[in-house]
Design an enzyme around this catalytic site. Structure first.
Site, PDB file in Angstrom:
ATOM      1  N   SER A  40       0.866  -1.181   0.000  1.00  0.00           N
ATOM      2  CA  SER A  40       0.000   0.000   0.000  1.00  0.00           C
ATOM      3  C   SER A  40       0.904   1.234   0.000  1.00  0.00           C
ATOM      4  O   SER A  40       1.673   1.441   0.925  1.00  0.00           O
ATOM      5  CB  SER A  40      -0.935  -0.008   1.203  1.00  0.00           C
ATOM      6  OG  SER A  40      -0.178  -0.027   2.390  1.00  0.00           O
ATOM      7  N   MET A  59       3.167   2.229   5.408  1.00  0.00           N
ATOM      8  CA  MET A  59       2.987   1.274   4.332  1.00  0.00           C
ATOM      9  C   MET A  59       2.745  -0.124   4.911  1.00  0.00           C
ATOM     10  O   MET A  59       3.334  -0.482   5.928  1.00  0.00           O
ATOM     11  CB  MET A  59       4.255   1.271   3.468  1.00  0.00           C
ATOM     12  CG  MET A  59       4.190   0.417   2.236  1.00  0.00           C
ATOM     13  SD  MET A  59       5.767   0.432   1.348  1.00  0.00           S
ATOM     14  CE  MET A  59       5.882   2.140   0.857  1.00  0.00           C
ATOM     15  N   CYS A  60       1.876  -0.898   4.258  1.00  0.00           N
ATOM     16  CA  CYS A  60       1.661  -2.278   4.669  1.00  0.00           C
ATOM     17  C   CYS A  60       1.697  -3.177   3.441  1.00  0.00           C
ATOM     18  O   CYS A  60       1.720  -2.694   2.310  1.00  0.00           O
ATOM     19  CB  CYS A  60       0.342  -2.439   5.437  1.00  0.00           C
ATOM     20  SG  CYS A  60      -1.145  -2.297   4.454  1.00  0.00           S
ATOM     21  N   THR A  61       1.727  -4.474   3.685  1.00  0.00           N
ATOM     22  CA  THR A  61       1.655  -5.422   2.577  1.00  0.00           C
ATOM     23  C   THR A  61       0.253  -5.998   2.514  1.00  0.00           C
ATOM     24  O   THR A  61      -0.433  -6.125   3.541  1.00  0.00           O
ATOM     25  CB  THR A  61       2.656  -6.588   2.738  1.00  0.00           C
ATOM     26  OG1 THR A  61       2.379  -7.268   3.950  1.00  0.00           O
ATOM     27  CG2 THR A  61       4.080  -6.098   2.711  1.00  0.00           C
ATOM     28  N   THR A  77      -1.059  -6.971   6.161  1.00  0.00           N
ATOM     29  CA  THR A  77      -0.180  -7.001   7.325  1.00  0.00           C
ATOM     30  C   THR A  77       0.377  -5.596   7.489  1.00  0.00           C
ATOM     31  O   THR A  77       0.980  -5.059   6.567  1.00  0.00           O
ATOM     32  CB  THR A  77       0.969  -8.006   7.118  1.00  0.00           C
ATOM     33  OG1 THR A  77       0.408  -9.282   6.828  1.00  0.00           O
ATOM     34  CG2 THR A  77       1.836  -8.101   8.362  1.00  0.00           C
TER      35      THR A  77
END
Length: 185
Positions: A40, A59-61, A77
């Site tokens: 993201s 930021m995340c995955t 996550t």
């Protein structure tokens, strides 16, 4: 119910439906190409939770896979304090390719999700209209296959978010996080 109130409610519903139809969908959407790992990169929203938490966001995955019945299992996550937290969501297909629905088990909110545009191997722009008993909000997400995107893609995200009625202070390019995301926490 009073006829005038019914008329107002009917117009409000028609307006909401028309607004939904105004959000574009990826032409010739190919769901199988959307699968896999995304980062993201950008998040824009006019929701209260976003305004309250914006300064904490990173930021995340997001990992996308297909369920046996062809819906999308979306696992995000993200960092929370010094830990990683996972959130699973089931995006149910609609009759329109690239459009999904989701109901939050936690909040009861209904989400109308549009894959607006993607080239599948670099970026994806996703718009969501969220309906709660307290009102509705708009969210736009920019995903990338890598932790960085070109300035042109970032500008397209900002421009599209503005087109959805979001203000500049409601648009955020998410700061990168450390290596914890790579290992999923």
């Amino acid at each position: 119910m009073h006829p005038t109130l019914l008329g107002v409610l009917g117009l409000a519903l028609l307006g909401a439906l028309h607004a939904q139809d105004g959000v574009p969908l990826q032409t010739d959407f190919q769901q199988d190409k959307l699968l896999g790992r995304w980062y993201s990169i950008g998040l824009a929203s006019n929701s209260n939770w976003f305004k309250e938490k914006k300064h904490l966001m990173k930021m995340c995955t997001t990992d996308i896979s297909t369920t046996a019945d062809g819906n999308l299992e979306v696992t995000s996550t993200y960092p929370k304090g010094d830990q990683c937290e996972k959130r699973n969501s089931l995006y149910t297909k609609t009759e329109q390719p690239g459009r999904f629905s989701y109901t939050s088990p936690r909040w009861g909110s209904k989400h109308d999700i549009h894959v607006v545009e993607t080239n599948y191997d670099e970026y994806a722009l996703v718009a969501t209209q969220i309906f709660k008993n307290t009102g509705s909000s708009t969210m736009v997400l920019l995903y990338s296959r890598t932790k960085e995107l070109s300035p042109e893609r970032l500008e397209r995200f900002t421009q599209f978010s503005r087109e959805q009625g979001l203000k500049d202070e409601e648009i955020l390019i998410l700061p990168q996080t450390g290596e914890k995301l790579e290992g999923q926490g």
